[in-house]
Structures are given as structure tokens and as C-alpha cells.
Scaffold this active site. Structure first.
Site, PDB file in Angstrom:
ATOM      1  N   ARG A   1       4.733  26.109  50.921  1.00 32.35           N
ATOM      2  CA  ARG A   1       5.286  26.133  52.268  1.00 32.35           C
ATOM      3  C   ARG A   1       6.532  27.028  52.270  1.00 32.35           C
ATOM      4  NH1 ARG A   1       1.208  24.840  53.642  1.00 32.35           N
ATOM      5  NH2 ARG A   1       0.504  23.093  54.924  1.00 32.35           N
TER       6      ARG A   1
ATOM      7  N   GLU B   1       6.137  30.381  61.315  1.00 27.15           N
ATOM      8  CA  GLU B   1       4.841  31.072  61.269  1.00 27.15           C
ATOM      9  C   GLU B   1       4.303  31.271  62.680  1.00 27.15           C
ATOM     10  OE1 GLU B   1       2.203  29.118  58.509  1.00 27.15           O
ATOM     11  OE2 GLU B   1       3.451  29.648  56.807  1.00 27.15           O
TER      12      GLU B   1
ATOM     13  N   HIS C   1      -0.662  33.197  55.732  1.00 27.53           N
ATOM     14  CA  HIS C   1      -1.105  31.821  55.453  1.00 27.53           C
ATOM     15  C   HIS C   1      -2.632  31.770  55.276  1.00 27.53           C
ATOM     16  CE1 HIS C   1       0.146  27.357  56.043  1.00 27.53           C
ATOM     17  NE2 HIS C   1      -0.881  27.455  55.205  1.00 27.53           N
TER      18      HIS C   1
HETATM   19  N1  LIG Z   1      -1.213  28.242  51.657  1.00 32.94           N
HETATM   20  C1  LIG Z   1      -2.177  27.425  51.946  1.00 32.94           C
HETATM   21  O1  LIG Z   1      -3.075  27.737  52.733  1.00 32.94           O
HETATM   22  C2  LIG Z   1      -2.192  26.100  51.307  1.00 32.94           C
HETATM   23  C3  LIG Z   1      -1.044  25.470  50.995  1.00 32.94           C
HETATM   24  N2  LIG Z   1      -1.040  24.244  50.413  1.00 32.94           N
HETATM   25  C4  LIG Z   1       0.252  23.670  50.077  1.00 32.94           C
HETATM   26  O2  LIG Z   1       0.252  23.375  48.719  1.00 32.94           O
HETATM   27  C5  LIG Z   1       0.859  22.120  48.506  1.00 32.94           C
HETATM   28  C6  LIG Z   1       0.247  21.470  47.293  1.00 32.94           C
HETATM   29  O3  LIG Z   1      -1.084  21.119  47.580  1.00 32.94           O
HETATM   30  P1  LIG Z   1      -1.866  20.147  46.587  1.00 32.94           P
HETATM   31  O4  LIG Z   1      -1.721  20.632  45.214  1.00 32.94           O
HETATM   32  O5  LIG Z   1      -3.214  19.956  47.153  1.00 32.94           O
HETATM   33  O6  LIG Z   1      -1.018  18.820  46.772  1.00 32.94           O
HETATM   34  P2  LIG Z   1      -0.775  17.701  45.689  1.00 32.94           P
HETATM   35  O7  LIG Z   1      -0.220  16.564  46.426  1.00 32.94           O
HETATM   36  O8  LIG Z   1      -2.009  17.510  44.885  1.00 32.94           O
HETATM   37  O9  LIG Z   1       0.338  18.305  44.734  1.00 32.94           O
HETATM   38  C7  LIG Z   1       1.673  18.408  45.063  1.00 32.94           C
HETATM   39  C8  LIG Z   1       2.456  18.136  43.808  1.00 32.94           C
HETATM   40  O10 LIG Z   1       3.823  18.421  44.052  1.00 32.94           O
HETATM   41  C9  LIG Z   1       4.571  17.487  43.327  1.00 32.94           C
HETATM   42  N3  LIG Z   1       5.944  17.423  43.804  1.00 32.94           N
HETATM   43  C10 LIG Z   1       6.478  16.664  44.786  1.00 32.94           C
HETATM   44  N4  LIG Z   1       7.794  16.897  44.876  1.00 32.94           N
HETATM   45  C11 LIG Z   1       8.093  17.816  43.938  1.00 32.94           C
HETATM   46  C12 LIG Z   1       9.292  18.422  43.544  1.00 32.94           C
HETATM   47  N5  LIG Z   1      10.442  18.159  44.143  1.00 32.94           N
HETATM   48  N6  LIG Z   1       9.248  19.323  42.532  1.00 32.94           N
HETATM   49  C13 LIG Z   1       8.083  19.598  41.912  1.00 32.94           C
HETATM   50  N7  LIG Z   1       6.913  19.031  42.240  1.00 32.94           N
HETATM   51  C14 LIG Z   1       6.925  18.149  43.247  1.00 32.94           C
HETATM   52  C15 LIG Z   1       3.813  16.211  43.488  1.00 32.94           C
HETATM   53  O11 LIG Z   1       4.148  15.292  42.473  1.00 32.94           O
HETATM   54  C16 LIG Z   1       2.392  16.687  43.361  1.00 32.94           C
HETATM   55  O12 LIG Z   1       1.935  16.598  42.028  1.00 32.94           O
HETATM   56  C17 LIG Z   1       0.598  21.336  49.791  1.00 32.94           C
HETATM   57  O13 LIG Z   1       1.596  20.418  50.061  1.00 32.94           O
HETATM   58  C18 LIG Z   1       0.537  22.395  50.848  1.00 32.94           C
HETATM   59  O14 LIG Z   1       1.790  22.477  51.431  1.00 32.94           O
HETATM   60  C19 LIG Z   1      -2.209  23.603  50.115  1.00 32.94           C
HETATM   61  C20 LIG Z   1      -3.401  24.154  50.413  1.00 32.94           C
HETATM   62  C21 LIG Z   1      -3.507  25.457  51.077  1.00 32.94           C
HETATM   63  O1  LIG Z   2      -3.945  22.751  53.570  1.00 38.11           O
HETATM   64  C1  LIG Z   2      -2.815  23.235  53.677  1.00 38.11           C
HETATM   65  O2  LIG Z   2      -1.783  22.638  53.377  1.00 38.11           O
HETATM   66  C2  LIG Z   2      -2.677  24.577  54.208  1.00 38.11           C
HETATM   67  O3  LIG Z   2      -1.584  25.088  54.203  1.00 38.11           O
HETATM   68  C3  LIG Z   2      -3.823  25.226  54.825  1.00 38.11           C
HETATM   69  O4  LIG Z   2      -3.409  25.538  56.120  1.00 38.11           O
HETATM   70  P1  LIG Z   2      -4.448  25.950  57.233  1.00 38.11           P
HETATM   71  O5  LIG Z   2      -5.343  24.800  57.441  1.00 38.11           O
HETATM   72  O6  LIG Z   2      -5.182  27.147  56.730  1.00 38.11           O
HETATM   73  O7  LIG Z   2      -3.619  26.252  58.435  1.00 38.11           O
END
Ligand SMILES: NC(=O)C1=CN([C@@H]2O[C@H](COP(=O)(O)OP(=O)(O)OC[C@H]3O[C@@H](n4cnc5c(N)ncnc54)[C@H](O)[C@@H]3O)[C@@H](O)[C@H]2O)C=CC1
Ligand SMILES: O=C(O)C(=O)COP(=O)(O)O
Length: 637
Positions: free
Chosen positions: A325, A354, A373
């Protein structure tokens, strides 16, 4: 969706009136339980006197007579019952309206259309979203829709579930959702690989200046010396946030020959070990890495965690990838770090705002590679996410507790099924206990004692606690309570619910032997409902799948909790059952159950009488006039 084909999950919360309480637990809808018909959050929805009744015994409320308190219960009951007729997926009276505010994969849309009326309205302004939401039962969003408190307010209680088609739920005001009893679910797994692959794509593209070189060629240039890159092999990558995406990035980076370390305060060391990654402190990660890839969620504690101070500690020439993010980086600080050369390059998929402003210094920076994104934007991920969220939203609208609930306990279906009759019992005990409170008393604390042969770890009582809270609060207020907002509402009202588990030597086949609800520091309008310890105390158990009342104060009784109930303390003498039964019979009130419990033979006894109909005032008066009757109370279940 057929209601008869599946196992019971739990009984609708509103089947507590005499007309419906005799129904066996059906596959109810969480919708009924989640059904949020309250127009405003509970805290705002109560009349002053009702708040006082629960919070503190103000003088105005102290002067409430028992009769007034009974009226309050009656009024709330009437309004509650009239609210029950809302959308229920079992009744299928109306199809739910599902608003999809951002592009969703076709397979998910098809599933949604098979269940409800789907309105795909993209790019809505906040104002238009607020207008539309008032007629929607569910809302499905991605990262581009801000589901603010204003949206929940505008929903006026109709919105039951918000589905986030993706992982990050930082665009949904979870606190407001909870206050309004609206479930929030996400789709946490289907886009993991896509996000990880995009992280790796950005890592490699940045290291080899792919985007910059491409733009240069398109402008007619051939600049081989300008775009000399850096190699990945042997370099150290720090993965910040070792969750689903972070660990997939780590796996892939290792395949590229990188040394991978990770920082995640909550990640288990064995998971990291399994991937061959060392978990290190934040400072160690950022100060030793050549590349830093961000994969933590945006929360108050991660907001701008990469700031001037952080950049001061990184290795000069570090390269940063952010597919998490935008808000985890102080973007102005990153521009400064890029300008000073402390950070050599950045590859960013996400931004604080965004889309970012057109003249964003960060996006325009020549050493920044930017994508709009796109992390989750693969065909495969979008189809997967769409199905995952459609199933979760339809499930929630049908009454299932979503496994991906973000603001409610995740209770597995088999646990729900087993707890179904206890859920009914719990609510009824709460409702009975509160009706024993004298009108002027404010309830501040309730204690629930579960007697069970089960190991405490094997007994999830959150649902039961929520139902007891519902039972205690709803009869005396306009509040609508469900699993999402039960704890919040109790806290709002200053009602402390404590739980105790007592081990009993019975069969662990049944989750609970008895449930006891105790209300302390309150006056009772039925003295016999007070235990030796001075608390209003009632206890019940499930017998043959049905809720039974087994104890009132210190009297043992055994009456099925169906219809309504008359509790009557009298001198223990022959003929009492006949006398009271005759009075009820004269008014054609059918007695469904009767049970007599006594403390001392020929002294005091309690008669618990289950009645199908509600006796009129005249009949109740006649019961009170029977010479041996010392006190009695009529209770609605
Ligand atoms: N750019 C995009 O389109 C996408 C972005 N994302 C972002 O990626 C992030 C991670 O997604 P997932 O891995 O599926 O979530 P997840 O919940 O599996 O992993 C997040 C990890 O971050 C850790 N965490 C929490 N606070 C922290 C801190 N202060 N320092 C270090 N680690 C910390 C948690 O313990 C957890 O292991 C989501 O929150 C979302 O914002 C996810 C999917 C797509
Ligand atoms: O799953 C997430 O956290 C994402 O950031 C994906 O975002 P989107 O659904 O592509 O707008």
C-alpha cells in the site's frame, strides 16, 4: 437456495416469540442474525431512558415503574417483531440487491446474479454511492471504493455485508461497519500469486531499467550505456511482511539466486525456515538489504513506516519495491531519498492517493518505475477473486458465517451446527434474565457460567455470548444485536459480560451441560429469581435438542422454553396446579408445560408454567389473587 437441504447452522435469532419458538432449529440465515435493520448504530438509536436503563440508574429511570418497564419491553418487542420480516434468504420474499462498485470477474458476477439483483455501477462518486447504498443488501468493492462511515450511515441499516474483492481492507471503515452490525468479508487468497508475480516483475524491471529503456526507444533513442542495470543474483532482498504475498515473493527471489531475509513481527519462525528465509529485526532488514520489498498491510502502525528516519538507516543505493500500500511509505521522504541518491530506485504499484496527482514528483521521477495498482490484475486472479468474494457474500446473505469474515469471529460451519440449539437457549436465558430485573435497575454486569465436560479449548462461546448479549439488550431497547456488533454494543452500554467455564463430569459428546446467566447488583421483580449470592440467576440446558429452563434462583424447575412463561412462587400445598390451570383455562390460554420445584416440602415452591398464548391483565390479576401465591411474573420468550 433451499433451506432444507443442509444441516442446521443456527436458529434465526428472531424466533423467540411464541409463534415461532417451537420451530426446530433450521438452517437459518446469518442474515437473520446479521440482519441489520437498525437505522443508526445502537449507541445513537436509543432513547435516553433506555440507555440509562442499561447504563446507570438515573433518577428518571429509577422512577420507572415495573409496569412501565414491561411496556418498554412490549414496545421493543412489537417493533422488533415487525422488523423481522426483512430480507431473509430462506423466506426468499425479496431478492437481495448487490451493488458491485468496481470491475469484477464474470464468473463471480454470474454467481451473484443467480442469487440476487446485481447492480454493477462503477466509478460512483461518494455522494452517488451513499444514495444507492440505502437500497442495497450487499456491496462488493475493490481498492478503488472508499467505504466510509458516511456510507454505513447512508445505508440506514439495510447493508448487511461488504465484500472486498481482494486482500487489503484499508479502504473500508471497519469500526463503522462493526457499529452498524455490517459484516465485512474479503477474498484473501486468490490474488496472492498475482501480487507476488507483480512484485518480482517490478524487481527485475527496475534492476534492468526495462520501463525507462522502453520509453527511451519509443522516443527514437538507442541508449545502451545509459541503461546499464544491476544483477539480482547474490544480492540481499528484505521482504517486509512475511505473509501470503511476502512468502511467495521470497520463494521466487530465492529461485533467482537472491539471499532473502524477512521482517514480520507476527510470522512464525518455522514458516520462514520452511522457505529458507531468516526472520530479522526491522533495523537489521533495512540496513543490510540491497532490495527491500514491502508486503505488510496498511494499518495505523505501518502508516509511513518508511520515512526520513528509515531512509537514513538503509544501505546507500538500496532499491525499493512496493506492491503493498502506498501509505506505508512517506512519499515526500522517498522523493528526498531518491534525489539524494540514498535510494537508487523505486518500483511502485501503489500510492497514498490513487490515482496519484498527474504532476506527482514520485511518479515522474526518472528512477521510479510505476504501475497503476496492477498487483492483482491478472485474468486468473480476477476470476479467482470474483468467485471467492461472490461465494463469501452469497454465503453471508444466506446465513453462513464467512470463513473470511474480517470483523466477526470465524466460526466453522460444524461448530455452528453443533451449537445451534445452545444459541437459542442462550438468547432465551438472556431475555428471561433481563425481564426479571425491576424496572428501575440498571444492568451493569452479567456473568455467564458454562458447565461443560469439554476441554475449554474445544468450546467456542463467542456466538453464545453474543446471543446472551442480544437477549439481554434487545428486549429493553431498539438495538439490533448480531455477532458483529454484540461486544461493541455491550461495551457501549456499559454492560460487562464475563464468562466462566466449570468442568463437569458428563459426556463431552455434548458441548455444554448447562448455561447459567447471572445479573448482579440489580433489583428483581421476582424475589425467587435471586440466588443465595444475591444475583438474578437462571439456568438452562438443551434437552432433546430443545432449550429448557432448569433453575430459577435457587429453585430447580424443568420447563421447555417455548411460548411464554409464568413463574409463580407459592406455598407448597396441594391443588395449586389445578387452581392456576383453571384460571388460565377460563381465558383459553393453553398450558404447554408445567413444572414445580420446591426448596422445603410444604413450605415454598416455584411453579414454572409454559403458556402458548399471552394471558390478559385480568387473568394475571386473578393468578396473583390466589391466596397461596406469594409472587409471580409473566415472561415473554
Ligand atoms: N498491489 C496489489 O494489487 C495487491 C496488494 N496487496 C497488499 O499486500 C498486502 C499483503 O497481502 P497478503 O500477503 O495477502 O496479506 P497477509 O495478511 O497474508 O500478510 C501480511 C503480513 O504482514 C505482516 N505484518 C503486519 N504488520 C507488520 C509490520 N508492522 N511489519 C512487518 N510485517 C507486518 C503480517 O504479520 C502478515 O504476515 C495486503 O495487505 C495488501 O495491502 C495484496 C494483494 C494485491
Ligand atoms: O487485494 C488487494 O489488496 C489489492 O490491492 C488488489 O486491489 P484491487 O482489487 O486490484 O483494486
Amino acid at each position: 437456495m433451499a433451506s432444507s437441504s443442509t444441516k442446521p447452522i443456527f436458529t434465526p435469532p428472531f424466533t423467540t416469540t411464541s409463534s415461532s419458538s417451537s420451530q426446530p432449529p433450521t438452517r437459518s440465515s446469518l442474515l437473520s442474525f446479521l440482519h441489520s435493520t437498525t437505522p443508526t448504530p445502537i449507541s445513537l438509536n436509543l432513547s435516553r431512558s433506555r440507555i440509562s436503563f442499561l447504563n446507570s440508574p438515573s433518577s428518571a429511570v429509577r422512577s420507572l415503574s415495573v409496569k412501565n418497564a414491561a411496556k418498554t419491553i412490549e414496545a421493543a418487542e412489537t417493533s422488533r417483531v415487525s422488523r423481522v420480516g426483512g430480507l431473509d434468504a430462506n423466506s426468499q420474499e425479496t431478492k437481495p440487491t448487490i451493488l458491485v462498485s468496481e470491475k469484477l470477474g464474470e464468473a463471480g458476477l454470474e454467481l451473484l446474479r443467480s442469487f440476487g439483483d446485481v447492480d454493477c455501477s462503477y466509478d460512483l462518486s461518494q455522494e452517488d454511492l451513499c444514495k444507492k447504498i440505502a437500497s442495497c443488501d450487499a456491496l462488493i468493492v475493490r481498492s478503488g471504493t472508499k467505504v466510509t462511515r458516511q456510507v454505513f450511515e447512508a445505508a440506514k441499516g439495510k447493508l448487511k455485508v461488504v465484500g472486498r474483492a481482494g486482500v487489503g481492507i484499508d479502504n473500508v471503515d471497519l469500526q463503522a461497519a462493526t457499529e452498524y452490525g455490517c459484516l465485512v468479508v474479503n477474498a484473501p487468497t486468490a490474488n496472492t500469486v498475482a501480487a507476488a508475480e507483480h512484485g518480482i516483475a517490478l524487481l527485475a524491471a527496475m534492476a534492468r531499467n526495462v520501463a525507462q529503456a522502453d520509453a527511451s526507444m519509443k522516443s527514437g533513442q538507442w541508449q545502451r550505456n545509459k541503461y546499464v542495470g544491476v544483477s539480482l543474483v547474490g544480492k540481499t532482498l528484505a521482504v517486509m511482511g512475511f505473509g501470503k504475498v511476502g512468502s511467495e515473493v521470497a520463494r521466487r527471489a530465492k529461485g533467482l539466486g537472491m539471499q532473502v531475509i524477512a521482517h514480520d513481527p507476527y510470522a512464525p519462525a518455522d514458516r520462514a525456515r520452511a522457505v529458507g528465509v531468516e526472520l530479522v529485526s526491522f533495523d537489521q532488514a533495512i540496513s543490510t538489504a540491497d532490495f527491500i520489498s514491502l508486503h505488510m498491510p496498511l494499518t495505523p502502525s505501518t502508516k509511513k513506516v518508511f520515512n526520513d528516519d528509515t531512509f537514513a538507516k538503509v544501505k546507500t543505493g538500496v532499491r525499493i519495491i512496493n506492491v503493498a500500500r502506498g501509505g506505508v511509505i512517506d512519499e515526500d521522504a522517498l522523493v528526498r531519498a531518491l534525489d539524494s541518491g540514498k535510494v537508487a530506485q523505486a518500483a511502485l504499484d501503489v500510492f497514498t492517493e490513487e490515482p496519484p496527482p498527474k504532476d506527482s514528483k514520485l511518479v515522474q521521477h526518472e528512477r521510479v518505475t510505476a504501475t497503476p495498482h496492477l498487483g492483482a490484475s491478472t485474468k486468473e486472479a480476477q476470476e479467482g477473486v470474483a468467485i471467492e468474494i461472490a461465494e463469501a457474500v452469497v454465503g453471508a446473505l444466506q446465513g453462513e458465517l464467512a470463513a473470511t469474515a474480517v470483523n466477526a469471529p470465524m466460526v466453522p460451519a460444524e461448530v455452528l451446527s453443533e451449537l445451534a440449539p445452545y444459541v437459542v437457549l442462550a438468547e432465551k436465558l438472556g431475555r428471561l434474565a433481563v425481564q426479571l430485573v425491576a424496572g428501575g435497575s440498571g444492568i451493569k454486569s452479567a456473568k455467564v457460567v458454562y458447565r461443560s465436560a469439554r476441554d475449554p479449548d474445544d468450546l467456542d462461546t463467542r456466538l453464545l455470548r453474543a446471543m446472551i448479549t442480544k437477549g439481554i439488550i434487545e428486549p429493553i431497547s431498539d438495538s439490533f444485536i448480531n455477532l458483529v456488533n454484540a461486544d461493541f454494543t455491550a461495551k457501549q452500554k456499559g454492560l460487562r459480560i464475563s464468562e466462566e467455564r466449570v468442568a463437569v463430569d458428563s459426556s463431552p459428546e455434548f458441548p455444554i451441560h448447562t448455561i447459567q446467566v447471572q445479573l448482579s447488583n440489580v433489583d428483581s421483580k421476582f424475589g425467587s429469581g435471586v440466588s443465595e449470592g444475591g444475583d438474578i440467576s437462571i439456568e438452562g440446558r438443551v434437552k432433546y435438542g430443545k432449550p429448557h429452563l432448569t433453575r430459577v434462583g435457587s429453585f430447580s424447575v424443568d420447563v421447555s422454553l417455548e411460548g411464554n412463561l409464568i413463574l409463580c412462587r407459592q406455598v407448597d400445598q396441594p391443588g395449586m396446579i389445578g387452581q392456576v390451570g383453571n384460571i388460565l383455562g377460563e381465558q383459553n390460554v393453553n398450558v404447554s408445560f408445567m413444572s414445580v420445584g420446591r426448596t422445603v416440602r410444604r413450605r415454598k415452591a416455584i411453579m414454572a408454567i409454559g403458556v402458548d398464548e399471552e394471558p390478559n391483565q385480568e387473568t394475571l390479576k386473578k393468578i396473583g389473587e390466589v391466596p397461596a401465591v406469594e409472587e409471580f411474573v409473566f415472561l415473554k420468550l
